[in-house]
Design a protein around this motif. Sequence first.
Motif, mmCIF file in Angstrom:
data_model
loop_
_atom_site.group_PDB
_atom_site.id
_atom_site.type_symbol
_atom_site.label_atom_id
_atom_site.label_comp_id
_atom_site.label_asym_id
_atom_site.label_seq_id
_atom_site.Cartn_x
_atom_site.Cartn_y
_atom_site.Cartn_z
ATOM 1 N N LEU A 1 0.821 -1.209 0.000
ATOM 2 C CA LEU A 1 0.000 0.000 0.000
ATOM 3 C C LEU A 1 0.854 1.257 0.000
ATOM 4 C CD1 LEU A 1 -2.848 1.250 0.169
ATOM 5 C CD2 LEU A 1 -2.645 1.121 2.663
ATOM 6 N N PHE A 2 1.761 1.364 0.961
ATOM 7 C CA PHE A 2 2.582 2.572 1.076
ATOM 8 C C PHE A 2 3.614 2.669 -0.039
ATOM 9 C CE2 PHE A 2 1.350 2.148 5.661
ATOM 10 C CZ PHE A 2 0.620 3.328 5.718
ATOM 11 N N THR A 3 4.207 1.547 -0.429
ATOM 12 C CA THR A 3 5.227 1.579 -1.481
ATOM 13 C C THR A 3 4.630 2.002 -2.817
ATOM 14 O OG1 THR A 3 6.457 -0.187 -0.369
ATOM 15 C CG2 THR A 3 7.001 0.261 -2.671
ATOM 16 N N ILE A 4 3.505 1.405 -3.179
ATOM 17 C CA ILE A 4 2.871 1.734 -4.458
ATOM 18 C C ILE A 4 2.347 3.163 -4.450
ATOM 19 C CG2 ILE A 4 0.894 1.206 -5.938
ATOM 20 C CD1 ILE A 4 1.333 -1.727 -5.296
ATOM 21 N N ALA A 5 1.751 3.594 -3.341
ATOM 22 C CA ALA A 5 1.224 4.957 -3.258
ATOM 23 C C ALA A 5 2.336 5.987 -3.448
ATOM 24 C CB ALA A 5 0.522 5.168 -1.921
ATOM 25 N N ALA B 1 11.414 -1.101 4.715
ATOM 26 C CA ALA B 1 10.934 -1.843 3.544
ATOM 27 C C ALA B 1 10.398 -0.903 2.473
ATOM 28 C CB ALA B 1 9.849 -2.835 3.976
ATOM 29 N N VAL B 2 9.667 0.119 2.892
ATOM 30 C CA VAL B 2 9.118 1.076 1.928
ATOM 31 C C VAL B 2 10.239 1.912 1.315
ATOM 32 C CG1 VAL B 2 7.618 3.081 1.654
ATOM 33 C CG2 VAL B 2 6.864 1.139 3.049
ATOM 34 N N TRP B 3 11.151 2.395 2.151
ATOM 35 C CA TRP B 3 12.265 3.217 1.657
ATOM 36 C C TRP B 3 13.100 2.467 0.635
ATOM 37 C CZ3 TRP B 3 17.565 2.344 2.061
ATOM 38 C CH2 TRP B 3 18.391 3.417 1.702
#
Length: 313
Positions: free
Chosen positions: A79-83, A182-184
């Motif tokens: 969710l956060f990575t794609i956004a 993970a998102v970074w």
Amino acid sequence: MRHGKARFVTGFLALPVLLFAFYVVWPFAQAVGYSFTNWGGYSNKQDFVGVDNYVKLFQDELVHKAFWHNVFFLVTVPLFTIALALFFAFLLNVGGRGDKAGIRGVFGSSVYKVIFFFPQVLSLVLIAVMWQQIYRSDDQGLLNGLLIKLGLIDADKPNLFVADPTPILGIPAVLWWLLLIAVWSGVGFYMVLFSAAMQGIPKDIYEAALLDGAGRVSTFVRITLPLLRDNISVAWVYLGITALDMFALVYVMTPSQGGPDHASEIFASVIQFTAFNRGQFGYACALGVALAIFTMLIAALQLRITRRERIEF
């Protein structure tokens, strides 16, 4: 001719298929076989126990805790990575001013792409070691040192970060800090992926929308997202598989590789602990098979939900 072509193709595929079967399929088949035994891993003694290992994993409280931690990552990492990747890709491709040259990205977009993509050239273990120094739970850590210098925290009470099991919104704080890493580390790759897809969208579509009075938000929602749906679907599957792993980050960064007090346990860390600390390799194989089946089901479900006719432009 057809037989000759078939022999030619078979000749090229035979060796790769054999190597794949030997190094991938056969070990997985062995793991399935071991999952029905009580094998200890360090001897040849293997007693058949049937489905006892699979019944046990449904009753294991540690497995339950690890499962919900994996579900947390399964929801939040994609969710956060794609956004963020979509947001950055939109800015770098069509977020700048429109002029005589048409719609362009923000100034210096090519430099930003290199900066955002940089974490992809680093190994995950190297990233974990780097963030381990950032998250150090004393005044020598980068974040704690900065917060102390700014007077936001006391030097004798530094933040614990990945050693903090305190719940935040019902989730252990350590999982939120691992989520940030993970998102970074992943957003740059998917930003480049979405940027490549956006560059394939004719700029005339965006220019026509702007001439009709559409704003940047409505342009993004009504044009960009529908045309990138296939790319987003693939990204979600890959990120979902990543979220169901997370082993390197947990192993390197958390105390006792799953601590504190099992607050960061995930399926992969439970498998490692069960096999090498408890010496229950048969049970660990059952956990691995269950994780593989769950991963394939999630991937198939995601592809099924997002399946639709391809939009041509």
